[in-house]
Design an enzyme around this catalytic site. Sequence first.
Site, mmCIF file in Angstrom:
data_model
loop_
_atom_site.group_PDB
_atom_site.id
_atom_site.type_symbol
_atom_site.label_atom_id
_atom_site.label_comp_id
_atom_site.label_asym_id
_atom_site.label_seq_id
_atom_site.Cartn_x
_atom_site.Cartn_y
_atom_site.Cartn_z
ATOM 1 N N LEU A 512 0.824 -1.204 -0.054
ATOM 2 C CA LEU A 512 0.023 0.084 0.001
ATOM 3 C C LEU A 512 0.753 1.337 0.146
ATOM 4 O O LEU A 512 0.607 2.527 -0.482
ATOM 5 C CB LEU A 512 -0.757 -0.126 1.262
ATOM 6 N N GLY A 515 7.057 4.258 3.993
ATOM 7 C CA GLY A 515 7.333 5.455 4.877
ATOM 8 C C GLY A 515 8.728 5.002 5.723
ATOM 9 O O GLY A 515 9.382 4.298 5.341
ATOM 10 N N VAL A 520 3.902 -0.952 4.181
ATOM 11 C CA VAL A 520 2.567 -1.125 4.642
ATOM 12 C C VAL A 520 1.969 -2.160 3.495
ATOM 13 O O VAL A 520 2.103 -1.798 2.320
ATOM 14 C CB VAL A 520 1.626 0.140 4.644
ATOM 15 N N ASP A 630 5.745 14.110 13.467
ATOM 16 C CA ASP A 630 5.862 13.875 11.793
ATOM 17 C C ASP A 630 4.364 14.228 11.322
ATOM 18 O O ASP A 630 3.711 13.314 10.579
ATOM 19 C CB ASP A 630 6.336 12.742 11.275
#
Length: 787
Positions: A512, A515, A520, A630
């Site tokens: 998906l 990061g 993910v 973040d």
Amino acid sequence: MASATSYILFLSIFSSVLARGAAQPRHSNISLETSLHPTTNPTSWLSPSGRFAFGFFPEGTGFSIGIWLTAPHQNTTVIWTADRDDLPVTKDAELKLTNEGLKLLLQDSEVRLIAQNTSASTDAFSASMLDSGNFVIYDSNFDVIWRTFDHPTDTIMAGQVLPAGSELVSSITETNHSSGKFQLIMQNDGNLVMYPVESSDNPWDAYWSSGTYLQGYQSLNLDDRGRLYMLHDNVTHDLTSGFQNRTTLVYRATLDVDGIFRLYSDDLESNTQHILAEFPKSTDPCQIKGTCGVNSYCTSTDGQAVCKCLPGFDYLDGDEKSSGCTRFFATSPCNLNNDNTTYMYTLENVTWLLDCYAAPMPETSKEGCGEACLKDCNCHAALFQSGSNTCIKQALPMKYGVIDSSTTTFIKLVNMSAGGRRDGSQAGSPGAGPDIPTKQKLSSTILIVSVAAVTGIISALAALMFFSCRYPAGRYRRVGRNREPALADEIAPRSFSYHELREATDGFKEELGKGAFGTVFQGTLPGGERLIAVKKLEKVVEEGEREFRTEMRTIGRTHHKNLVRLLGFCDEGTSRLLVYEFMSNGSLADLIFKADGHPDWDERVRIALDIARGIHYLHEECETRIIHCDIKPQNILMDDNWTAKISDFGLAKLLMPSQTRTFTGIRGTRGYLAPEWHKNAPITVKADVYSFGIVLLEIVCCRKNMELEVEEDAIILLDWVHHCFMDGELEKLVPDEVDMTELNRLVKVGLWCTQSEPGSRPSMKNVVMMLEGNVDISLPPPPGFSS
């Protein structure tokens, strides 16, 4: 008794380490490739006279690195600690001086730089532990390129300077030198101020200051006569007068674990220690703000602080009652109390920080003040000040509660007998007292609840016996293991095996996104009825199983509609995976930065409020306050109903120091980073406020914070927004027709959030109120302006 035994053991181990250190040769020059080990000689490097040592000392179940005074006081005096918030290292660690600086070599080839040479033009050549208590690293010309005096922890020594913008942070306990609850800041405005660490550094958070605001002082200094003073050019402001100047006297000033800044003298000749001054000088520990956590108030007995929870609240940590309190009942929906599900509990003689969300109102009676709060959906508590007949409405959390005979506190609680969920006046709860309803009503309630409880217990036992007979134990365990996590949301997160998650994601097939923390994958729980997102963490700090599970429980206890829900985790072997609810509509970045369309104005305003409410919850309402570190559009995900939810919260502390996106030692993403990240300044919740301000302006303008393919004066979004605001040309910012009054309000909120000084930024609670239009917003100064 256990703590006393641990402390005696700590001292005995420490003494043996010091004894080994005292037997080694004393030399001031430490050459390259020289190393130390925690349990084998040499364990430390001594100063020329032997009064200070730099090296390993025992802490907890391992060893920390620091500097201590070697005089054999009853209490060992540590004056500096390296990487104080990292876990203690094991006995296999090695500390080595290299041309890059001091390197800490750990198991599995992990390397950490304890003291890093920041100059690219010269290498480290040697080092010395000095008799001043300063550990220094030299280049080949014997110029100092790094020293501990420039990186203080909780102490400054004679000859040391604390410059403007620097701080001291107390330790947790006398034997745990991690960052504690209090900080002393030499502010850029010339004022020396003490605050609780978990505060916004606003004037009302301070519990002591030098009273030198805007008087130009640029440093705090301690000289070899014990004179503690502030300096600006040749002008001084004395905090203490001078004392004796003898070679056997060592002066130091320490922000102690109780939040008091003390000046000490250590007499090496008589082996004695004396306290020469205290700031603030008070016998009441409750005068130190932050001694007790949120939603608790402080009372003192024989000079010892006792923290008590508000009625209807319980301690966050029963073993550490100063950590604060949280509600143990659910709040009722707001219906102006038409069904009597809430009532006001009266707590006499306690006052709090006046953090009101509405203007104080005149009220002639205590009863009227409580009634006004009861009828206000946003009011959780109210303070009635008898001296001025003033009623002040408050929202949670409540801070800095202390005894005050002129104030009455009203707390809104749930009346379970009228349909509320779990009454806050539970017997035995801290600070609980009789309900305001009549004794007869209370007795009836207790009787009804008791009968219901007994009936429930009997029914549960019968059901348990039935299922125990009907299902073998092995099958019952298997059913429990494979149950749908949604059925156990209140006790999430659950633990998954790596095999389960590999099957759920079909071998981690469908990616998906990727990061800072890892990749993910989309997955499906057994039965195919619930989609999940599985994040495989990469390059995270190697914590023990217990520490990792503690972090997962902290994240799992967060419950808010604007936070992505953590359903479970895996910590099998070296694998660290997180299981989240699946968010079907991608990220905010996908929504507002796409070229072929964007949400309409009303949707953008709603999304901004969603995000603000989620951050406010993280900062002020969840059990353990969380700084996200973040906030950016890629970490805001959209669910089936296009509700914005914040992801990746609580993970910043898992990221290894080397695994940052832009700057070494920085958590965050370029363009969203608050200025304090670049100044080696303390990072507070106000760093998230800055990031939110940038995201808010991106939502308003439907563009990124930096775009190169635009006119020169519009490349940096923040600068362009301010120019348009000051020129009265806000219509240039938006790609569609919008409500100009609302646009003006959102732009002002964004400009206030992005102020360069953290103290000038609003709290997220105030941001929410401003976005909702409940408060007036003054004209913001330029984002880079500093007072």
